[in-house]
Scaffold this active site. Structure first.
Site, PDB file in Angstrom:
ATOM      1  N   HIS A  60      -0.371   0.960 -10.451  1.00 13.20           N
ATOM      2  CA  HIS A  60      -1.102   0.003  -9.608  1.00 13.20           C
ATOM      3  C   HIS A  60      -1.667  -1.140 -10.459  1.00 13.20           C
ATOM      4  O   HIS A  60      -2.836  -1.514 -10.325  1.00 13.20           O
ATOM      5  CB  HIS A  60      -2.233   0.701  -8.840  1.00 13.20           C
ATOM      6  N   GLU A 102      -3.795   8.057  -5.440  1.00  6.23           N
ATOM      7  CA  GLU A 102      -3.996   7.393  -6.723  1.00  6.23           C
ATOM      8  C   GLU A 102      -5.342   7.782  -7.312  1.00  6.23           C
ATOM      9  O   GLU A 102      -6.319   7.886  -6.563  1.00  6.23           O
ATOM     10  CB  GLU A 102      -3.926   5.869  -6.552  1.00  6.23           C
ATOM     11  N   ARG A 151       0.847  -1.178   0.000  1.00  7.24           N
ATOM     12  CA  ARG A 151       0.000   0.000   0.000  1.00  7.24           C
ATOM     13  C   ARG A 151       0.892   1.241   0.000  1.00  7.24           C
ATOM     14  O   ARG A 151       1.928   1.280   0.677  1.00  7.24           O
ATOM     15  CB  ARG A 151      -0.922   0.019   1.218  1.00  7.24           C
TER      16      ARG A 151
END
Length: 332
Positions: A293, A274, A245
């Site tokens: 990601h 993000e 994370r």
């Protein structure tokens, strides 16, 4: 087998702002359920993308599946029959676990990323060992500077977080011939680690690390677990990878050390914010590879996740223990 007078009511809420929500469309859910013909007559499944529909369903549902982020408050009053929440990601920080009634069980998609985690970890480790972040920087600068490179075999990777993601990453690292130092909350021995240490000894582990690979979930304890002082414990040649994370790593401190050469390079698949804003300095940080990601995500992610969930529904109806239980107190 537990006998019921009415079908089990399941509601799948897909956060419309979450990038993976379209993959959990009603047709996908129905297709996954169809693979369990004996289960289908025993459940009713609804799918929603808005809070009003979810709110109307809460009064009657027993199982809630959350795709993305959802604020859940006063559930005991709003959802008196709710017994189980399933979160379709390995990380559960998008749902406030501390606000859930203690009677509600929580499960996640732990293990759903194993193949991609192993492959992406190997990719990122090889990128760092072959100095691709440096070469990408030199390419932007139109600078040709030939560099001698050493094989990765025999080097050391510190894997911070030895759960499902860390285990998959460790499996890939060992395939590359790396020495694996596993660092976890308690430091329990791990079959895939040459050395296992508690998180309190992270800086000691980092002193000999060629690479740091972060796979930690985000909890109150893990926020900035890798801070400036931890990064300073690494050798100058050190490289950093984050597939856990974003907020676990102090990205600003890392960028500073990449810019001035105190660290060799980094591959980051996750960030505190993000999507990464166009104005972010990390797009052009020296010796940093940015991936959006995507390292752990594949085309079969949603179907695989749904199949695992419905297998758990079979266990639930049979009165058996659920797989992938989350401890709300620990946050994973």
């Amino acid at each position: 087998m537990t006998h019921r007078s009415a079908p089990l009511r399941i509601h799948v809420f897909t956060d419309p702002d979450f990038r993976q929500s379209p993959a959990f469309a009603e047709s996908r859910v129905a297709a996954a359920l169809a693979a369990f013909p004996e289960l289908a007559p025993r459940v009713t499944v609804e799918v929603s993308r808005d809070l009003a529909t979810l709110e109307a369903a809460l009064a009657e549902i027993e199982v809630l599946v959350v795709v993305g982020k959802l604020e859940l408050v006063e559930l005991a009053a709003r959802a008196p029959k709710l017994a189980w929440i399933h979160i379709t990601s390995a990380g559960v920080d998008r749902v406030p676990l501390d606000r859930l009634p203690p009677t509600v069980r929580v499960t996640n998609a732990k293990g759903n990323h194993d193949a991609r985690a192993r492959e992406f970890a190997m990719t990122a480790l090889l990128m760092l060992n072959n100095q691709l972040p440096l070469f990408a920087t030199q390419q932007r600068e139109q600078r040709w500077a030939q560099t001698a490179l050493a094989p990765i075999d025999g080097k050391t990777v510190v894997i911070l977080g030895m759960g499902a993601l860390g285990s998959a990453a460790a499996r890939g690292a060992r395939q590359l011939g790396l020495r694996v130092v596993g660092v976890s909350r308690a430091g329990r021995e791990h079959d895939l680690a040459d050395v296992s240490l508690p998180q309190s000894r992270l800086k000691e582990a980092l002193a000999e690390a060629d690479f740091l690979l972060i796979t930690l979930p985000l909890t109150a304890e893990t926020h900035h677990a890798v801070d400036a002082s931890a990064l300073d414990a690494m050798p100058e040649r050190g490289g950093v990878i984050n597939i856990g994370r974003g907020p676990v790593l102090d990205v600003a401190a890392l960028a500073e050390r990449l810019e001035d050469g105190r660290l060799g390079g980094a591959v980051l698949d996750v960030f505190p914010e993000e999507p990464l804003p166009a104005s972010s300095p990390y797009w052009t940080t020296r010796n940093l590879i940015v991936t959006p990601h995507s390292g752990l995500y594949d085309a079969d992610y949603a179907p695989r996740c749904l199949r695992a969930f419905f297998a758990n529904v079979e266990r639930y109806l049979a009165g058996e223990a659920l797989e992938n239980r989350v401890d709300p107190a620990l946050g994973y």
